[in-house]
Design a protein around this motif. Structure first.
Motif, PDB file in Angstrom:
ATOM      1  N   ARG A  85       0.981  -1.303   0.031  1.00  0.00           N
ATOM      2  CA  ARG A  85      -0.182  -0.210   0.019  1.00  0.00           C
ATOM      3  C   ARG A  85       1.004   1.288  -0.003  1.00  0.00           C
ATOM      4  NH1 ARG A  85      -4.443  -0.554   4.767  1.00  0.00           N
ATOM      5  NH2 ARG A  85      -2.484  -1.299   5.907  1.00  0.00           N
ATOM      6  N   GLU A  86       2.385   1.229   0.969  1.00  0.00           N
ATOM      7  CA  GLU A  86       3.018   2.138   0.291  1.00  0.00           C
ATOM      8  C   GLU A  86       3.591   2.743  -0.844  1.00  0.00           C
ATOM      9  OE1 GLU A  86       6.017   2.166   4.105  1.00  0.00           O
ATOM     10  OE2 GLU A  86       4.197   2.054   5.845  1.00  0.00           O
ATOM     11  N   GLY A  87       3.785   1.528  -1.133  1.00  0.00           N
ATOM     12  CA  GLY A  87       3.946   1.692  -2.789  1.00  0.00           C
ATOM     13  C   GLY A  87       5.799   1.690  -2.956  1.00  0.00           C
ATOM     14  N   TRP A  88       6.529   1.169  -1.880  1.00  0.00           N
ATOM     15  CA  TRP A  88       7.963   1.035  -2.139  1.00  0.00           C
ATOM     16  C   TRP A  88       8.464   0.522  -2.795  1.00  0.00           C
ATOM     17  CZ3 TRP A  88       9.989   5.805  -2.244  1.00  0.00           C
ATOM     18  CH2 TRP A  88       9.524   7.103  -1.765  1.00  0.00           C
ATOM     19  N   ILE A  89       9.124  -0.020  -3.128  1.00  0.00           N
ATOM     20  CA  ILE A  89      10.181  -1.329  -3.832  1.00  0.00           C
ATOM     21  C   ILE A  89      11.447  -1.293  -3.146  1.00  0.00           C
ATOM     22  CG2 ILE A  89      11.746  -2.194  -5.481  1.00  0.00           C
ATOM     23  CD1 ILE A  89       9.362  -1.117  -7.865  1.00  0.00           C
ATOM     24  N   ARG A  90      12.143  -1.344  -1.972  1.00  0.00           N
ATOM     25  CA  ARG A  90      12.673  -1.390  -0.744  1.00  0.00           C
ATOM     26  C   ARG A  90      14.208  -1.649  -0.892  1.00  0.00           C
ATOM     27  NH1 ARG A  90      10.235   1.641   3.053  1.00  0.00           N
ATOM     28  NH2 ARG A  90       7.710   1.448   2.980  1.00  0.00           N
ATOM     29  N   GLU A  91      14.787  -1.925  -0.149  1.00  0.00           N
ATOM     30  CA  GLU A  91      16.427  -2.737  -0.273  1.00  0.00           C
ATOM     31  C   GLU A  91      16.250  -3.979  -0.784  1.00  0.00           C
ATOM     32  OE1 GLU A  91      20.428  -0.798   2.077  1.00  0.00           O
ATOM     33  OE2 GLU A  91      18.653  -0.270   3.247  1.00  0.00           O
ATOM     34  N   GLY A  92      14.712  -4.568   0.464  1.00  0.00           N
ATOM     35  CA  GLY A  92      15.354  -5.509   0.850  1.00  0.00           C
ATOM     36  C   GLY A  92      14.110  -6.748  -0.923  1.00  0.00           C
ATOM     37  N   ASP A  93      13.814  -5.893  -1.746  1.00  0.00           N
ATOM     38  CA  ASP A  93      13.272  -6.434  -2.995  1.00  0.00           C
ATOM     39  C   ASP A  93      14.804  -6.356  -4.412  1.00  0.00           C
ATOM     40  OD1 ASP A  93      10.463  -6.726  -2.597  1.00  0.00           O
ATOM     41  OD2 ASP A  93      10.789  -4.349  -3.162  1.00  0.00           O
ATOM     42  N   VAL A  94      15.944  -5.472  -4.040  1.00  0.00           N
ATOM     43  CA  VAL A  94      17.248  -5.313  -4.536  1.00  0.00           C
ATOM     44  C   VAL A  94      17.914  -7.599  -4.630  1.00  0.00           C
ATOM     45  CG1 VAL A  94      19.431  -4.473  -5.292  1.00  0.00           C
ATOM     46  CG2 VAL A  94      17.078  -2.992  -4.293  1.00  0.00           C
ATOM     47  N   PRO A  95      18.420  -7.845  -5.857  1.00  0.00           N
ATOM     48  CA  PRO A  95      18.854  -9.127  -5.177  1.00  0.00           C
ATOM     49  C   PRO A  95      20.445  -8.235  -5.428  1.00  0.00           C
ATOM     50  CG  PRO A  95      17.967  -9.053  -7.606  1.00  0.00           C
ATOM     51  CD  PRO A  95      17.534  -7.740  -6.844  1.00  0.00           C
ATOM     52  N   GLU A  96      21.081  -9.936  -4.291  1.00  0.00           N
ATOM     53  CA  GLU A  96      22.329  -9.523  -4.135  1.00  0.00           C
ATOM     54  C   GLU A  96      23.186  -9.222  -5.617  1.00  0.00           C
ATOM     55  OE1 GLU A  96      24.642  -9.294  -1.335  1.00  0.00           O
ATOM     56  OE2 GLU A  96      22.281  -9.602  -0.681  1.00  0.00           O
ATOM     57  N   ALA A  97      24.323  -8.932  -5.200  1.00  0.00           N
ATOM     58  CA  ALA A  97      25.345  -8.347  -6.669  1.00  0.00           C
ATOM     59  C   ALA A  97      25.982  -9.972  -7.229  1.00  0.00           C
ATOM     60  CB  ALA A  97      26.572  -7.946  -6.128  1.00  0.00           C
ATOM     61  N   GLY A  98      26.181 -10.161  -8.166  1.00  0.00           N
ATOM     62  CA  GLY A  98      26.141 -11.073  -9.230  1.00  0.00           C
ATOM     63  C   GLY A  98      26.585 -11.169 -10.357  1.00  0.00           C
ATOM     64  N   ASP A  99      26.522 -12.171 -11.579  1.00  0.00           N
ATOM     65  CA  ASP A  99      26.576 -11.754 -12.829  1.00  0.00           C
ATOM     66  C   ASP A  99      25.653 -11.049 -13.415  1.00  0.00           C
ATOM     67  OD1 ASP A  99      24.660 -13.816 -12.372  1.00  0.00           O
ATOM     68  OD2 ASP A  99      25.943 -15.088 -14.051  1.00  0.00           O
ATOM     69  N   ALA A 100      24.673 -10.574 -13.086  1.00  0.00           N
ATOM     70  CA  ALA A 100      23.720 -10.070 -13.703  1.00  0.00           C
ATOM     71  C   ALA A 100      23.908  -8.189 -14.452  1.00  0.00           C
ATOM     72  CB  ALA A 100      22.309  -9.965 -13.147  1.00  0.00           C
ATOM     73  N   ASP A 101      23.883  -7.551 -14.867  1.00  0.00           N
ATOM     74  CA  ASP A 101      24.164  -6.655 -15.757  1.00  0.00           C
ATOM     75  C   ASP A 101      22.817  -5.421 -15.404  1.00  0.00           C
ATOM     76  OD1 ASP A 101      26.169  -7.333 -17.076  1.00  0.00           O
ATOM     77  OD2 ASP A 101      24.527  -7.174 -18.712  1.00  0.00           O
ATOM     78  N   PRO A 122       4.143   2.470  -8.220  1.00  0.00           N
ATOM     79  CA  PRO A 122       5.623   2.499  -7.072  1.00  0.00           C
ATOM     80  C   PRO A 122       6.945   3.113  -7.611  1.00  0.00           C
ATOM     81  CG  PRO A 122       4.071   0.469  -7.902  1.00  0.00           C
ATOM     82  CD  PRO A 122       3.828   1.545  -8.766  1.00  0.00           C
ATOM     83  N   ALA A 123       7.531   3.123  -6.452  1.00  0.00           N
ATOM     84  CA  ALA A 123       8.845   3.482  -6.504  1.00  0.00           C
ATOM     85  C   ALA A 123       9.778   3.126  -5.742  1.00  0.00           C
ATOM     86  CB  ALA A 123       8.402   4.780  -6.308  1.00  0.00           C
ATOM     87  N   LEU A 124      11.201   3.118  -6.424  1.00  0.00           N
ATOM     88  CA  LEU A 124      12.586   3.313  -5.581  1.00  0.00           C
ATOM     89  C   LEU A 124      12.677   3.473  -4.487  1.00  0.00           C
ATOM     90  CD1 LEU A 124      12.863   1.726  -7.982  1.00  0.00           C
ATOM     91  CD2 LEU A 124      15.003   1.671  -7.036  1.00  0.00           C
ATOM     92  N   THR A 125      12.993   3.448  -3.389  1.00  0.00           N
ATOM     93  CA  THR A 125      13.513   3.978  -1.988  1.00  0.00           C
ATOM     94  C   THR A 125      14.652   4.570  -2.180  1.00  0.00           C
ATOM     95  OG1 THR A 125      14.777   2.532  -0.797  1.00  0.00           O
ATOM     96  CG2 THR A 125      11.810   2.840  -0.074  1.00  0.00           C
ATOM     97  N   PRO A 126      15.054   5.280  -1.826  1.00  0.00           N
ATOM     98  CA  PRO A 126      16.916   6.502  -2.259  1.00  0.00           C
ATOM     99  C   PRO A 126      17.456   4.929  -1.823  1.00  0.00           C
ATOM    100  CG  PRO A 126      15.379   8.515  -1.355  1.00  0.00           C
ATOM    101  CD  PRO A 126      14.616   6.878  -1.178  1.00  0.00           C
ATOM    102  N   ASP A 127      17.087   4.401  -0.551  1.00  0.00           N
ATOM    103  CA  ASP A 127      18.270   3.285   0.031  1.00  0.00           C
ATOM    104  C   ASP A 127      18.680   2.096  -0.663  1.00  0.00           C
ATOM    105  OD1 ASP A 127      18.628   5.276   1.790  1.00  0.00           O
ATOM    106  OD2 ASP A 127      18.410   3.531   3.245  1.00  0.00           O
ATOM    107  N   ALA A 128      17.557   2.183  -2.153  1.00  0.00           N
ATOM    108  CA  ALA A 128      17.008   1.179  -2.633  1.00  0.00           C
ATOM    109  C   ALA A 128      17.788   1.000  -4.603  1.00  0.00           C
ATOM    110  CB  ALA A 128      15.669   0.129  -2.921  1.00  0.00           C
ATOM    111  N   ALA A 129      17.872   2.146  -4.532  1.00  0.00           N
ATOM    112  CA  ALA A 129      17.924   2.601  -5.485  1.00  0.00           C
ATOM    113  C   ALA A 129      19.697   2.879  -5.564  1.00  0.00           C
ATOM    114  CB  ALA A 129      17.832   4.732  -6.068  1.00  0.00           C
ATOM    115  N   ALA A 130      20.026   3.250  -4.454  1.00  0.00           N
ATOM    116  CA  ALA A 130      21.952   3.072  -3.877  1.00  0.00           C
ATOM    117  C   ALA A 130      22.375   2.153  -4.072  1.00  0.00           C
ATOM    118  CB  ALA A 130      21.647   3.745  -2.794  1.00  0.00           C
TER     119      ALA A 130
END
Length: 203
Positions: A85-101, A122-130
């Motif tokens: 409901r808050e519409g945020w894509i958060r840090e926890g949604d970001v997959p760990e770094a690997g072999d993806a671009d 929806p939008a990314l939180t600044p922390d998720a974008a970082a």
């Protein structure tokens, strides 16, 4: 191999980001009057499914012309997420770094394309974008912006574009994508701050 078109078609009067120029697709020559057909296109560099280059918001950011064509073919992680409901894509949604671009966030918001609700997206939180920038991910979303509607500071854009990442906005047809795809996101070849793109997912 399966190819899936993830682009909204360019159409006369199609939805645009508030304040952006309207999209116009009009006949300039017709079969009846001229014996051939030509259309005139008028649109902004951020119309429809499009890429943002760093120069969109960064004073010294690169334009699309500074990227080689290989920069627009991505090994991408697809994250099917519910921003809630808050519409945020958060840090926890970001997959760990690997072999993806790149990481593509599939929220289902493109189902609202052409409605007023599409603007309240929806939008990314600044922390998720970082986090995405730190993992060296380009980012794609199925909504108008990586920042919330009405944002004037554009923190997610700055986190990504300031790190030289590219942003894909207004993606569609993501629901059935697997978790890994090759994403072809080739913009119109214009040396500018962004450009409409034909985006195709290959799996």
């Amino acid at each position: 191999m399966t190819l899936r078109d993830c682009s909204h078609p360019i159409e006369d009067g199609m939805p645009v980001y508030p304040g952006d120029p309207a999209v116009e697709v009009e006949p300039a020559a017709t079969m009846t009057a001229d014996g051939f057909r030509v259309h005139r296109l008028a649109l902004s560099t951020h119309a429809g499914t499009h890429l943002d280059a760093p120069s969109h918001l960064e004073p010294d950011g690169a334009t699309l012309g500074e990227y080689g064509v290989e920069a627009f073919r991505w090994d991408a992680r697809v994250v099917h997420c519910d921003p809630g409901r808050e519409g945020w894509i958060r840090e926890g949604d970001v997959p760990e770094a690997g072999d993806a671009d790149a990481v593509v966030f599939a929220t289902g918001w493109s189902d609202h394309w052409g409605t007023e609700r599409y603007r309240e997206h929806p939008a990314l939180t600044p922390d998720a974008a970082a986090q995405c920038a730190g993992f060296e991910y380009h980012v794609g979303v199925d909504c108008p912006s990586v920042d919330p509607a009405g944002s004037e500071a554009f923190p997610a854009h700055h986190e990504l574009l300031g790190d030289g990442r590219l942003i894909l906005e207004n993606l569609t047809n993501l629901a059935d994508l697997p978790e890994r795809v090759t994403l072809h996101a080739y913009p119109i070849p214009v040396d500018a701050d962004g450009a409409p793109a034909r985006v195709v997912a290959e799996d």
